[in-house]
Design a protein around this motif. Structure first.
Motif, PDB file in Angstrom:
ATOM      1  N   GLN A 122      20.090   2.593  -3.570  1.00  0.00           N
ATOM      2  CA  GLN A 122      19.922   2.021  -4.909  1.00  0.00           C
ATOM      3  C   GLN A 122      18.574   2.410  -5.507  1.00  0.00           C
ATOM      4  O   GLN A 122      17.539   2.326  -4.870  1.00  0.00           O
ATOM      5  CB  GLN A 122      20.036   0.501  -4.837  1.00  0.00           C
ATOM      6  CG  GLN A 122      20.064  -0.199  -6.183  1.00  0.00           C
ATOM      7  CD  GLN A 122      20.265  -1.688  -6.023  1.00  0.00           C
ATOM      8  OE1 GLN A 122      19.513  -2.361  -5.317  1.00  0.00           O
ATOM      9  NE2 GLN A 122      21.298  -2.211  -6.658  1.00  0.00           N
ATOM     10  N   ASP A 123      18.600   2.866  -6.764  1.00  0.00           N
ATOM     11  CA  ASP A 123      17.416   3.261  -7.528  1.00  0.00           C
ATOM     12  C   ASP A 123      16.691   4.460  -6.933  1.00  0.00           C
ATOM     13  O   ASP A 123      15.517   4.690  -7.213  1.00  0.00           O
ATOM     14  CB  ASP A 123      16.446   2.088  -7.704  1.00  0.00           C
ATOM     15  CG  ASP A 123      15.518   2.290  -8.901  1.00  0.00           C
ATOM     16  OD1 ASP A 123      15.951   2.901  -9.882  1.00  0.00           O
ATOM     17  OD2 ASP A 123      14.341   1.868  -8.834  1.00  0.00           O
ATOM     18  N   SER A 124      17.380   5.249  -6.130  1.00  0.00           N
ATOM     19  CA  SER A 124      16.814   6.481  -5.578  1.00  0.00           C
ATOM     20  C   SER A 124      16.978   7.602  -6.600  1.00  0.00           C
ATOM     21  O   SER A 124      17.710   7.470  -7.589  1.00  0.00           O
ATOM     22  CB  SER A 124      17.531   6.859  -4.293  1.00  0.00           C
ATOM     23  OG  SER A 124      18.886   7.193  -4.574  1.00  0.00           O
ATOM     24  N   ASP A 127      20.612   8.253  -7.022  1.00  0.00           N
ATOM     25  CA  ASP A 127      21.257   7.210  -7.813  1.00  0.00           C
ATOM     26  C   ASP A 127      21.010   7.449  -9.305  1.00  0.00           C
ATOM     27  O   ASP A 127      21.930   7.414 -10.127  1.00  0.00           O
ATOM     28  CB  ASP A 127      20.711   5.845  -7.378  1.00  0.00           C
ATOM     29  CG  ASP A 127      21.383   4.676  -8.088  1.00  0.00           C
ATOM     30  OD1 ASP A 127      22.483   4.864  -8.647  1.00  0.00           O
ATOM     31  OD2 ASP A 127      20.797   3.582  -8.079  1.00  0.00           O
ATOM     32  N   ARG A 128      19.768   7.728  -9.653  1.00  0.00           N
ATOM     33  CA  ARG A 128      19.434   7.947 -11.067  1.00  0.00           C
ATOM     34  C   ARG A 128      20.092   9.213 -11.609  1.00  0.00           C
ATOM     35  O   ARG A 128      20.531   9.252 -12.769  1.00  0.00           O
ATOM     36  CB  ARG A 128      17.915   7.988 -11.245  1.00  0.00           C
ATOM     37  CG  ARG A 128      17.243   6.646 -10.945  1.00  0.00           C
ATOM     38  CD  ARG A 128      15.789   6.646 -11.389  1.00  0.00           C
ATOM     39  NE  ARG A 128      14.958   7.537 -10.586  1.00  0.00           N
ATOM     40  CZ  ARG A 128      14.358   7.180  -9.466  1.00  0.00           C
ATOM     41  NH1 ARG A 128      14.506   5.954  -8.970  1.00  0.00           N
ATOM     42  NH2 ARG A 128      13.589   8.045  -8.803  1.00  0.00           N
TER      43      ARG A 128
END
Length: 304
Positions: A122-124, A127-128
């Motif tokens: 998440q939010d890596s 992910d982005r």
């Protein structure tokens, strides 16, 4: 075959072979370390998946070679709703991840898959990137660990039930219990017994005691767990835990989890871990027995 990747100058692509499993594991490890600060992937993980009879390595994978000829990125998509991809951190920012995401989508379309996705922290950066490409979140998942020296609270089994290591004769029952349970909430085809054996029984480094079962008074397998020991033997990861539907709410899963982690520690493991996702509803169960969330992942998906 999907169209060739749009790669930067001096980069090339090729299908992979089983001999590339070590190189794939190393680039995935570099990606994991840069995004989560830890490394969980091992070469045995790749080999176990790629040696499945249903997995055509050449057709299901693509590798990206850097200017010096070494493997710097890869993707795989073999059917079903799950894919994987990774780019070595020193090659981020050049459009390789975008190219691989396009390859995965095209490969899934070829296979007739209505949706395809992959797990990313998440939010890596991954992910982005997928978010920017319009990939949506299907579910969340968590890696949980049992703090060192902590024990899962003991649960007494019902009368005449027993927990033990599985025998070869138990394996087909184990496969049935696990697949029946996981197919209650996962959207995929039933894994064949041959694929299950290749991934679990024939996984490099696997030992007979790694598969744990609970049996009922008649000796039938009614709950099962698969334990994966890391290559250095310092961590025991429960990759599968399932109880037959008609045997739930009797404490079998907790007893089996305690047995699996005790077996891992008896064989030298200092850490005990597992993962679960939001489709199972099991997160609170694991928290109640003392496990703690270490990292959160999201399954990003697209419709080809």
């Amino acid at each position: 075959m999907p169209a060739p990747l749009h790669l930067p100058p001096r980069y090339a692509e090729r299908p992979l072979t089983l001999a590339d499993a070590g190189a794939v594991a190393r680039l995935m490890a570099a990606d994991e370390l840069a995004t989560t600060g830890e490394v969980h992937i091992e070469e045995a993980d790749i080999v176990a998946e790629w040696q499945r009879p249903s997995f055509d390595v050449g057709a299901a994978t693509v590798g990206v070679l850097g200017p010096s000829g070494d493997l710097v990125a890869y993707a795989e998509c073999s059917g079903g709703a799950r894919a994987d991809a990774a780019v070595r951190p020193d090659h981020w920012g050049q459009g390789i991840g975008t190219a691989l995401a396009g390859w995965v989508s095209a490969r899934a379309a070829e296979l007739g898959e209505p949706v395809i996705g992959m797990p990313v922290p998440q939010d890596s950066p991954g992910d982005r990137l997928l978010d920017s490409l319009g990939w949506f979140v299907r579910w969340e998942s968590w890696v949980l660990a049992l703090p060192e020296e902590t024990a899962i609270p003991a649960r007494e089994l019902p009368a005449a039930y027993a927990v033990r290591a599985a025998t070869t004769q138990d394996h087909e029952q184990v496969w049935t219990v696990i697949e029946d349970a996981f197919l209650e909430w996962s959207e995929r085809e039933r894994e064949t017994y041959a694929d299950w054996v290749a991934t679990n029984v024939e996984r490099p480094g696997a030992e007979p005691w790694n598969i744990r079962v609970v049996t009922d008074p008649e000796g039938a397998v009614v709950a099962a767990a698969v334990l994966v020991m890391t290559e250095n033997g310092r961590e025991g990861f429960v990759s599968r835990l399932a109880t037959r539907r008609d045997q739930r709410n009797r404490g079998l899963a907790q007893a089996l989890l305690a047995d699996a982690f005790d077996a891992a520690r008896a064989h030298g493991a200092a850490r005990a871990t597992l993962s679960t996702d939001s489709r199972t509803g099991a997160l609170d169960l694991y928290r109640r027995v003392g496990m703690e969330v270490e990292s959160t992942w999201v399954h990003r998906a697209t419709r080809p």
